[in-house]
Design an enzyme around this catalytic site. Structure first.
Site, mmCIF file in Angstrom:
data_model
loop_
_atom_site.group_PDB
_atom_site.id
_atom_site.type_symbol
_atom_site.label_atom_id
_atom_site.label_comp_id
_atom_site.label_asym_id
_atom_site.label_seq_id
_atom_site.Cartn_x
_atom_site.Cartn_y
_atom_site.Cartn_z
ATOM 1 N N ASP A 18 -3.370 7.481 -2.938
ATOM 2 C CA ASP A 18 -2.211 8.361 -3.093
ATOM 3 C C ASP A 18 -2.684 9.547 -3.929
ATOM 4 O O ASP A 18 -2.743 9.457 -5.159
ATOM 5 C CB ASP A 18 -1.072 7.624 -3.796
ATOM 6 C CG ASP A 18 0.131 8.521 -4.030
ATOM 7 O OD1 ASP A 18 0.433 9.350 -3.153
ATOM 8 O OD2 ASP A 18 0.765 8.406 -5.102
ATOM 9 N N GLU A 78 -2.690 9.236 2.060
ATOM 10 C CA GLU A 78 -1.394 9.822 2.398
ATOM 11 C C GLU A 78 -1.555 11.295 2.761
ATOM 12 O O GLU A 78 -2.283 12.030 2.101
ATOM 13 C CB GLU A 78 -0.436 9.679 1.213
ATOM 14 C CG GLU A 78 0.983 10.144 1.503
ATOM 15 C CD GLU A 78 1.920 9.854 0.347
ATOM 16 O OE1 GLU A 78 2.314 8.693 0.177
ATOM 17 O OE2 GLU A 78 2.251 10.800 -0.394
ATOM 18 N N ASP A 150 2.347 5.088 -8.737
ATOM 19 C CA ASP A 150 1.310 5.705 -7.913
ATOM 20 C C ASP A 150 0.357 4.665 -7.330
ATOM 21 O O ASP A 150 -0.107 4.809 -6.194
ATOM 22 C CB ASP A 150 0.539 6.745 -8.735
ATOM 23 C CG ASP A 150 1.424 7.905 -9.157
ATOM 24 O OD1 ASP A 150 1.633 8.817 -8.346
ATOM 25 O OD2 ASP A 150 1.927 7.883 -10.301
#
Length: 224
Positions: A18, A78, A150
């Site tokens: 991420d 992502e 996260d």
């Protein structure tokens, strides 16, 4: 403790990322027989670096260290979801670039997924919030404690990749050698866009490609 050699692992190992310019989410998921196990998860702060360029160097170094430590088979990251001002999106894009550079330098393949696709695969809703994502990551991987935001997002990226790849592999195995498999081509197209389907009195709801693939694989597997 030394890492298990790739040839002796029970399943595939995926590093989920991420990306961020202030906090970097990382998670390693081992996936075997339809079950996931979290081998590592962190929300790595980058704010101790003096400037933005140094933070990008921190992203590169951290991703490189995790790859060398956990020896994943592949990576998933992502994609950028544009929100806020252009400055924020640009910084996120640069953080993604630093992470991708580290992955490529290690010679690993990388898959990219939009946030809504990740949430749909892990939570069942493309509009799930961070608390819901963290809750499902904890349940799906058997973590004793609720993961950091996260780190949970990074684990969700890896889980999304595992589920989609697993479902698609089931469909790939349906067709006999030399035979065409129309379902496989339909699902390949479905993996590139979002679908909607009618659901009785509740109206329209999202149905992602991973769900379609899993159903197709299950139906094909039940035929004699």
């Amino acid at each position: 403790m030394p890492d298990t050699p790739t040839a002796q692992r029970p399943g595939r190992r995926v590093l989920g990322i991420d990306p961020g310019s202030r906090v970097l989410g990382l998670a390693v998921i081992e996936f075997s027989g339809g079950r996931a196990r979290c081998l590592g998860l962190t929300s790595h702060s980058l704010i101790h670096h003096d400037d933005f360029a140094a933070r990008m160097g921190g992203v590169f170094d951290c991703v490189s260290d995790w790859i060398e430590t956990h020896r994943p088979d592949e990576c998933a990251i992502e994609q950028i979801f544009v929100h806020g001002g252009p400055g924020s999106s640009l910084k996120l894009a640069q953080a993604r670039g630093a992470a991708l550079a580290a992955i490529v330098r290690q010679g690993l393949s990388v898959a990219e997924y939009m946030p809504a696709t990740i949430k749909q695969a892990v939570v069942g809703s493309g509009r799930a919030d961070k608390e819901q994502v963290a809750h499902m990551v904890q349940r799906l991987t058997g973590l004793a404690e609720r993961p950091s935001a996260d780190g949970a997002d990074a684990a969700a990226v890896a889980l999304c990749h595992c589920y989609r790849s697993h479902a698609f592999a089931g469909v790939e195995g349906v067709a006999q050698k030399g035979q065409k498999n129309p379902a496989r081509e339909i699902l390949r197209e479905a993996s590139q866009r979002r679908y909607r389907r009618r659901s009785d009195s509740r109206g329209w709801r999202d149905s992602d490609a991973a769900t379609l693939m899993a159903r197709a694989a299950a139906k094909s597997g039940g035929r004699k």
